[in-house]
Design a protein around this motif. Structure first.
Motif, PDB file in Angstrom:
ATOM      1  N   LYS A  26       0.928  -1.142  -0.164  1.00  7.46           N
ATOM      2  CA  LYS A  26       0.030  -0.150  -0.115  1.00  7.46           C
ATOM      3  C   LYS A  26       0.918   1.116   0.093  1.00  7.46           C
ATOM      4  O   LYS A  26       2.099   0.969   0.509  1.00  7.46           O
ATOM      5  N   PRO A  27       0.412   2.265  -0.597  1.00  7.78           N
ATOM      6  CA  PRO A  27       1.226   3.393  -0.520  1.00  7.78           C
ATOM      7  C   PRO A  27       1.388   4.090   0.761  1.00  7.78           C
ATOM      8  O   PRO A  27       0.185   4.288   1.642  1.00  7.78           O
ATOM      9  N   CYS A  28       2.640   4.784   1.303  1.00  8.45           N
ATOM     10  CA  CYS A  28       2.583   5.370   2.686  1.00  8.45           C
ATOM     11  C   CYS A  28       1.515   6.776   2.670  1.00  8.45           C
ATOM     12  O   CYS A  28       1.267   7.297   1.525  1.00  8.45           O
ATOM     13  N   ILE A  29       0.934   7.045   3.485  1.00  8.93           N
ATOM     14  CA  ILE A  29      -0.243   8.112   3.767  1.00  8.93           C
ATOM     15  C   ILE A  29       0.592   9.548   3.636  1.00  8.93           C
ATOM     16  O   ILE A  29      -0.278  10.427   3.421  1.00  8.93           O
ATOM     17  N   SER A  74       3.259   7.096  11.251  1.00 11.61           N
ATOM     18  CA  SER A  74       2.096   6.074  11.347  1.00 11.61           C
ATOM     19  C   SER A  74       1.042   6.062  10.430  1.00 11.61           C
ATOM     20  O   SER A  74       0.709   7.093   9.654  1.00 11.61           O
ATOM     21  N   GLN A  75       0.744   4.865   9.930  1.00  8.65           N
ATOM     22  CA  GLN A  75      -0.172   4.812   9.152  1.00  8.65           C
ATOM     23  C   GLN A  75      -1.581   4.731   9.220  1.00  8.65           C
ATOM     24  O   GLN A  75      -2.567   4.223   8.432  1.00  8.65           O
ATOM     25  N   HIS A  76      -2.127   4.882  10.699  1.00  6.98           N
ATOM     26  CA  HIS A  76      -3.438   5.123  11.028  1.00  6.98           C
ATOM     27  C   HIS A  76      -3.575   6.486  11.258  1.00  6.98           C
ATOM     28  O   HIS A  76      -2.964   7.412  11.569  1.00  6.98           O
ATOM     29  N   PRO A  77      -4.871   6.866  10.359  1.00  2.71           N
ATOM     30  CA  PRO A  77      -5.313   8.389  10.216  1.00  2.71           C
ATOM     31  C   PRO A  77      -5.423   8.835  11.884  1.00  2.71           C
ATOM     32  O   PRO A  77      -5.827   8.146  12.898  1.00  2.71           O
ATOM     33  N   LYS A  78      -5.267  10.114  11.925  1.00  2.00           N
ATOM     34  CA  LYS A  78      -5.531  10.766  13.103  1.00  2.00           C
ATOM     35  C   LYS A  78      -6.681  10.864  13.712  1.00  2.00           C
ATOM     36  O   LYS A  78      -6.977  10.591  14.791  1.00  2.00           O
ATOM     37  N   VAL A  79      -7.599  11.039  12.884  1.00  2.00           N
ATOM     38  CA  VAL A  79      -9.080  10.941  13.246  1.00  2.00           C
ATOM     39  C   VAL A  79      -9.562   9.816  13.213  1.00  2.00           C
ATOM     40  O   VAL A  79      -9.823   9.042  12.271  1.00  2.00           O
ATOM     41  N   GLU A  80      -9.949   9.333  14.401  1.00  2.00           N
ATOM     42  CA  GLU A  80     -10.366   7.865  14.436  1.00  2.00           C
ATOM     43  C   GLU A  80     -11.837   7.754  15.174  1.00  2.00           C
ATOM     44  O   GLU A  80     -11.964   8.661  15.923  1.00  2.00           O
ATOM     45  N   GLU A  81     -12.823   7.066  14.665  1.00  2.00           N
ATOM     46  CA  GLU A  81     -14.081   6.986  15.307  1.00  2.00           C
ATOM     47  C   GLU A  81     -14.169   5.906  16.433  1.00  2.00           C
ATOM     48  O   GLU A  81     -13.471   4.786  16.342  1.00  2.00           O
ATOM     49  N   PRO A  82     -15.150   5.980  17.199  1.00  2.00           N
ATOM     50  CA  PRO A  82     -15.414   4.857  17.965  1.00  2.00           C
ATOM     51  C   PRO A  82     -15.819   3.738  17.386  1.00  2.00           C
ATOM     52  O   PRO A  82     -16.357   3.808  16.295  1.00  2.00           O
ATOM     53  N   TRP A  83     -15.677   2.439  17.950  1.00  2.00           N
ATOM     54  CA  TRP A  83     -15.985   1.185  17.174  1.00  2.00           C
ATOM     55  C   TRP A  83     -16.938   0.321  18.180  1.00  2.00           C
ATOM     56  O   TRP A  83     -16.613   0.289  19.260  1.00  2.00           O
ATOM     57  N   THR A  84     -17.507  -0.514  17.321  1.00  2.00           N
ATOM     58  CA  THR A  84     -18.463  -1.321  18.110  1.00  2.00           C
ATOM     59  C   THR A  84     -18.039  -2.800  17.858  1.00  2.00           C
ATOM     60  O   THR A  84     -17.686  -3.195  16.870  1.00  2.00           O
ATOM     61  N   CYS A  85     -17.476  -3.354  19.217  1.00  2.00           N
ATOM     62  CA  CYS A  85     -16.976  -4.703  19.177  1.00  2.00           C
ATOM     63  C   CYS A  85     -18.211  -5.685  18.546  1.00  2.00           C
ATOM     64  O   CYS A  85     -19.246  -5.771  18.817  1.00  2.00           O
ATOM     65  N   GLN A  86     -17.592  -6.715  17.494  1.00  2.00           N
ATOM     66  CA  GLN A  86     -18.386  -7.595  16.666  1.00  2.00           C
ATOM     67  C   GLN A  86     -18.951  -8.743  17.851  1.00  2.00           C
ATOM     68  O   GLN A  86     -19.751  -9.401  17.278  1.00  2.00           O
ATOM     69  N   VAL A  87     -18.000  -9.055  18.753  1.00  2.00           N
ATOM     70  CA  VAL A  87     -18.166 -10.390  19.593  1.00  2.00           C
ATOM     71  C   VAL A  87     -19.486  -9.927  20.700  1.00  2.00           C
ATOM     72  O   VAL A  87     -20.148 -10.745  20.845  1.00  2.00           O
ATOM     73  N   CYS A  88     -19.117  -8.809  21.607  1.00  2.00           N
ATOM     74  CA  CYS A  88     -20.039  -8.625  22.387  1.00  2.00           C
ATOM     75  C   CYS A  88     -21.078  -7.074  22.149  1.00  2.00           C
ATOM     76  O   CYS A  88     -21.883  -7.094  23.088  1.00  2.00           O
ATOM     77  N   GLY A  89     -20.748  -6.444  21.058  1.00  2.19           N
ATOM     78  CA  GLY A  89     -21.586  -5.359  20.929  1.00  2.19           C
ATOM     79  C   GLY A  89     -21.276  -4.321  21.564  1.00  2.19           C
ATOM     80  O   GLY A  89     -22.114  -3.190  21.738  1.00  2.19           O
ATOM     81  N   MET A  90     -20.278  -4.208  22.435  1.00  2.00           N
ATOM     82  CA  MET A  90     -19.720  -2.920  23.244  1.00  2.00           C
ATOM     83  C   MET A  90     -19.241  -1.853  22.588  1.00  2.00           C
ATOM     84  O   MET A  90     -18.545  -2.215  21.596  1.00  2.00           O
ATOM     85  N   LYS A  91     -19.498  -0.825  22.522  1.00  2.00           N
ATOM     86  CA  LYS A  91     -19.004   0.540  21.914  1.00  2.00           C
ATOM     87  C   LYS A  91     -17.822   0.944  22.463  1.00  2.00           C
ATOM     88  O   LYS A  91     -17.830   1.173  23.843  1.00  2.00           O
ATOM     89  N   ASN A  92     -16.770   1.251  21.965  1.00  2.00           N
ATOM     90  CA  ASN A  92     -15.423   1.451  22.319  1.00  2.00           C
ATOM     91  C   ASN A  92     -14.872   2.785  21.824  1.00  2.00           C
ATOM     92  O   ASN A  92     -15.308   3.194  20.754  1.00  2.00           O
ATOM     93  N   ARG A  93     -13.906   3.356  22.601  1.00  2.00           N
ATOM     94  CA  ARG A  93     -13.316   4.695  22.285  1.00  2.00           C
ATOM     95  C   ARG A  93     -12.400   4.362  20.937  1.00  2.00           C
ATOM     96  O   ARG A  93     -11.987   3.258  20.786  1.00  2.00           O
ATOM     97  N   ALA A  94     -12.302   5.176  20.084  1.00  3.06           N
ATOM     98  CA  ALA A  94     -11.249   5.217  19.022  1.00  3.06           C
ATOM     99  C   ALA A  94      -9.886   4.527  19.234  1.00  3.06           C
ATOM    100  O   ALA A  94      -9.398   3.928  18.573  1.00  3.06           O
ATOM    101  N   ALA A  95      -9.562   5.050  20.523  1.00 10.21           N
ATOM    102  CA  ALA A  95      -8.145   4.905  20.822  1.00 10.21           C
ATOM    103  C   ALA A  95      -7.873   3.367  21.288  1.00 10.21           C
ATOM    104  O   ALA A  95      -6.724   2.985  21.449  1.00 10.21           O
ATOM    105  N   GLU A  96      -9.055   2.733  21.787  1.00 13.79           N
ATOM    106  CA  GLU A  96      -8.755   1.217  22.286  1.00 13.79           C
ATOM    107  C   GLU A  96      -8.463   0.332  21.157  1.00 13.79           C
ATOM    108  O   GLU A  96      -8.944   0.290  20.175  1.00 13.79           O
ATOM    109  N   LYS A  97      -7.417  -0.431  21.441  1.00 14.79           N
ATOM    110  CA  LYS A  97      -7.029  -1.560  20.541  1.00 14.79           C
ATOM    111  C   LYS A  97      -7.830  -2.764  20.947  1.00 14.79           C
ATOM    112  O   LYS A  97      -8.144  -3.911  20.088  1.00 14.79           O
ATOM    113  N   ASN A  98      -8.428  -2.948  22.253  1.00 17.12           N
ATOM    114  CA  ASN A  98      -8.965  -4.136  22.650  1.00 17.12           C
ATOM    115  C   ASN A  98     -10.420  -3.775  23.225  1.00 17.12           C
ATOM    116  O   ASN A  98     -10.498  -2.446  23.662  1.00 17.12           O
ATOM    117  N   CYS A  99     -11.249  -4.647  23.205  1.00 14.19           N
ATOM    118  CA  CYS A  99     -12.760  -4.117  23.521  1.00 14.19           C
ATOM    119  C   CYS A  99     -12.595  -3.987  25.297  1.00 14.19           C
ATOM    120  O   CYS A  99     -12.001  -4.932  25.889  1.00 14.19           O
TER     121      CYS A  99
END
Length: 845
Positions: free
Chosen positions: A499-502, A523-548
């Motif tokens: 992939k090309p470097c951002i 870093s190849q991760h965009p600075k603006v990250e949105e909250p994400w929902t865990c597909q396993v338990c359905g918990m909504k997590n902050r963008a910075a969280e790497k694990n649910c």
């Protein structure tokens, strides 16, 4: 006193014409009769050298609402050459047969009267010729004819309609009233629906339409030629004693030539120059030509198989089975040849029999005619298709060849030319789901490349033969091979998936998995990250969280219990699925039908990070989708069958949907156990009920399978085996031969060839196994190593052989004794079942 010169009036009562309309005929056959006449007009024009540009038959059918109002018209129009007044009179005269019986479809003028008369009470015939200024119109009103007792029909010479410069138009109207035997006839035709009518016409006239020489339209839309979905002729299977057997055979063979009168069709003996019946000198040679193909459909079906039999372009018999797959022996006993190993067949074909006479309504060929019998003899031979039946050894027909190669589907893959997939858990091939077959067939119908031809179908045959190999990707820099999902070469570090470097100032190609650019460090991760929902338990997590924060699963982890995840790792099982499942409820009504779709998973069904799996998981909505792990302990160790677990899930669904029956009135009846029992009994009773009769039937089938292979395996020692057989076994062999109508006078030849082994009893088989066990192993009957081993030699090998022999001999004695002594005790039946299952495990396909 009888006066000389008196004449009897031989004109039939008009009621006879009405009676013709009560002749049994199906609505589509009546329509086909009129289509035949139109096709014949094009054939007649061709024979006299008149060219018709773009031959067309247009059919217009009324709407159902028109029938209810007693209005509307059935109209059949062609742009053929039209008819003279004499030709028109003959075509509508009851009982007149003026068509050329060798080259035309409309063999009998009577067919016109029957078909039009069954559809309606009034028929209008309009015909015009290109070189004439006027058209001929005749109206046949059956009510008027019956009332007036007059057969004289006025012929109207009318101006040509602007839209009919030449050709013939047949219009039928005035539907029969309620109470008349034909009152529902035209309604049945209309209720088929236009798509169905077009499809059936496309099936009956496939050979005409496929040449694109004649078009047939129904209410403006074309009828498309039906095509069989068959394997290409370069596909084949291999069978011992038969070599390669193709999946399709084409033929065009003249089996004889007749001398026929061109006037009355009578046979004219060789040497005569005029017809002995009518004295006509118009003699023609009629070839008994059998032309077409027979082959193997890419899928099997309980009804959609058989041979289409065609005469002059029209299919007289569609999917004919009896003539090809049943045999009547000399004692008038009917032997069903195919399919005999299950309800599904896949032998199909199209055969043209233009010379074989048909009945006057063209419902069937005249099966007692010598022309029919010679044609069938050529196509399927003069014996049963089963190799153990008398005369089968001399049968060299095409149907016999296909039967030997494709009589059953034992194993998906190239060995039986059937589609499948590799089941990792069972370590064997399994047949593909019928849903996949339907999907592929739909793509065949729209002529999608790869599906219209058999290349995509063939991929599913090949994938069933061996476990899929993990695909490797070659590094373009150093040629080293890497796992396909790796994005960098493990040897030289070359970027395989990049992939090309951002960073717009960098834009170097970096590995797809890289979190930062190895060149610029961004870093190849965009600075603006949105909250994400865990597909396993359905918990909504902050963008910075790497694990649910709830279940600790890594961001992006799939829910291993989700329907989406399971569907990617499962194959549908038709045997365990229940289409339209419905059972009788406690109040005597039936539950609403529900489709139960069962899928066998390739992975254990486990929640993320859980060690223990579950036997199955069900998703219930308008349908019930069940994902089942056959490797689970409950099936392997507890001896609970998958059918029981499936029935329990479906029972709970039906129970919940009918909780109105849970009151005191139906107490003890509307229960989970009762519902589960009904499901098991209605869907799998034959499979689950291991009755003594069923066990004996399967044992007989197993021994029959062994006996088919014995003549080839034991050919070299066949004479010794015969000579050393005890008298009791020889008597049993002769009894079996007589019961199967085998010719015992051939026993001498059978002794030399080993064919007598097809008729020995179970004791005979076990005795042969005791003396020649090595013949049965190493791929003879069982795929078990016996005679040699690189690891075992001498005494160790001998001890291993004794152990293997004794295990198989004990199992053979178990099943032979079960038949011999007709045990009925359940415990003995269970033991026998285990022995039978063991013997069947390693049988060579």
């Amino acid at each position: 006193m009888i006066q000389p010169g008196l004449f009897f009036d031989f004109t039939p009562d008009p009621k006879v014409l009405i009676a013709l309309t009560h002749t049994p005929m199906l609505p589509l056959d009546a329509l086909c009769e009129l289509i035949d006449n139109a096709i014949d007009s094009f054939q007649a024009a061709k024979l006299i050298g008149v060219k018709i540009d773009n031959p067309l038959i247009s059919i217009e059918l009324p709407r159902n609402s028109d029938l209810n109002k007693n209005v509307g018209i059935v109209r059949i129009r062609d742009n053929g050459p039209g008819m003279t007044a004499e030709m028109a009179e003959k075509s509508i005269k009851a009982g007149f047969s003026g068509n050329n019986p060798y080259d035309s479809l409309g063999l009998f003028g009577m067919g016109f009267n029957i078909s039009t008369g069954k559809l309606g009470r009034v028929t209008r015939l309009l015909t015009a010729r290109k070189d004439e200024k006027k058209a001929i119109e005749v109206i046949i009103d059956l009510d008027n004819i019956n009332q007036s007792k007059n057969y004289q029909l006025p012929v109207n010479i009318v101006d040509k309609p602007r839209e009919v410069n030449y050709g013939t138009v047949i219009e039928i109207s005035h539907w029969w009233p309620e109470g008349n035997a034909n009152s529902q006839f035209v309604k049945r035709l209309i209720q088929y629906g236009l798509p169905k009518v077009r499809f059936e016409i496309g099936r009956r006239y496939a050979s005409v339409l496929s040449k694109r020489e004649i078009r047939i339209l129904v209410n403006g839309e074309p009828c498309e030629a039906f095509e069989h979905c068959v394997w290409d002729s370069n596909r084949y299977v291999e069978r011992k004693g038969h070599g390669q057997i193709q999946a399709r055979y084409d033929f065009d063979h003249i089996i004889g030539v007749q001398r026929r009168c061109g006037n009355c069709t009578a046979l004219v003996p060789t040497g005569l120059i005029e017809c002995p019946a009518c004295k006509s000198s118009s003699i023609r040679s009629v070839e008994e030509r059998v032309k077409g193909w027979v082959g193997i459909q890419r899928f099997d079906d309980s009804t959609e198989y058989g041979i289409d039999l065609i005469r002059n372009g029209r299919a007289i018999r569609i999917a004919e089975k009896t003539a090809f797959f049943e045999f009547v022996d000399e004692f008038k006993k009917t032997i069903k040849d195919y399919p005999i190993d299950g309800p599904y067949g896949r032998i199909v074909g199209e055969v043209h029999l233009n010379h074989v006479p048909v009945d006057f309504l063209k419902q069937d060929f005249q099966r007692s005619s010598p022309e029919w019998q010679r044609a069938i003899s050529y196509l399927r031979g003069d014996s049963s298709l089963q190799p153990t039946q008398p005369g089968a050894g001399q049968n060299e027909s095409y149907i016999y060849k296909l039967f030997q190669g494709f009589r059953r589907v034992r194993k998906p893959g190239k060995s039986d030319l059937y589609m499948g997939y590799w089941d990792k858990e069972a370590n064997e091939s399994k047949r593909i789901s019928r849903d996949v077959e339907k999907e592929y067939y739909q793509k065949f119908l729209v002529k999608l490349p790869g599906y219209y031809d058999d290349s995509e179908w063939w991929k599913l045959v090949e994938q069933a033969d061996s476990p899929p190999l993990e695909e490797l990707a070659e590094c373009p820099a150093c040629s080293a091979q890497n796992l396909k999902e790796h994005d960098t070469c493990a040897v030289c570090g070359f970027v395989l998936i990049g992939k090309p470097c951002i960073n717009p100032e960098c834009e170097n190609e970096i590995p797809k998995s890289a979190h930062s650019c190895p060149e610029c460090g961004m870093s190849q991760h965009p600075k603006v990250e949105e909250p994400w929902t865990c597909q396993v338990c359905g918990m909504k997590n902050r963008a910075a969280e790497k694990n649910c924060t709830s279940c600790n699963e890594e961001k992006g982890s799939e829910n291993t219990l989700s329907k989406e995840f399971l569907s990617k790792n499962a194959n549908k099982s038709d045997d365990l699925s229940i289409p339209g499942c419905s059972i009788m409820l406690a109040d005597g009504t039936y539950s609403s039908p529900v489709n139960v779709n069962v899928y066998i998973t390739q992975l254990s069904i486990k929640a993320n990070q859980q060690q223990e799996g579950v036997p199955l998981i069900a998703f219930k909505g308008e349908e019930i989708d069940i994902y089942l792990d056959k490797t689970h302990k409950v099936y392997k160790s507890f001896r609970i069958r998958p059918e029981q677990m499936i029935a329990a899930e479906v029972a709970l669904y039906i129970y919940d949907m009918n909780r109105r029956l849970s009151g005191k009135q139906y107490q003890g009846q509307h229960t989970l156990s009762n519902i589960e029992w009904q499901i098991l009994n209605s869907r799998w009773s034959d499979k689950l009920e291991d009755s003594p009769e069923k066990i004996r039937e399967e044992i007989n089938g197993f021994f029959a399978q062994l006996k088919e292979k014995l003549p080839e395996l034991l050919k070299e020692m066949a004479v010794d085996i015969f000579n050393e057989m005890p008298e009791g076994q020889k008597k049993a062999m002769v009894d079996n031969m007589l019961n199967q109508s085998a010719d015992i006078s051939q026993l001498g030849d059978m002794k030399e060839s080993g064919a007598f082994l097809l008729y020995i009893d179970e004791d005979g088989i076990t005795d042969i196994f005791k003396r020649y066990p090595h013949i049965f192993f190493d791929g003879g009957i069982w795929d078990v190593s016996y005679s040699s081993s690189a690891e075992l030699t001498g005494n160790i090998l001998q001890q291993a052989q004794i152990r293997i022999r004794n295990i198989y001999l004990n199992c053979l004695n178990d099943i032979a004794n079960y038949i011999k002594y007709r045990f009925s005790e359940a415990s003995i039946g269970q033991k026998t079942r285990l022995s039978l299952d063991f013997l069947q495990q390693k049988v060579m396909k």
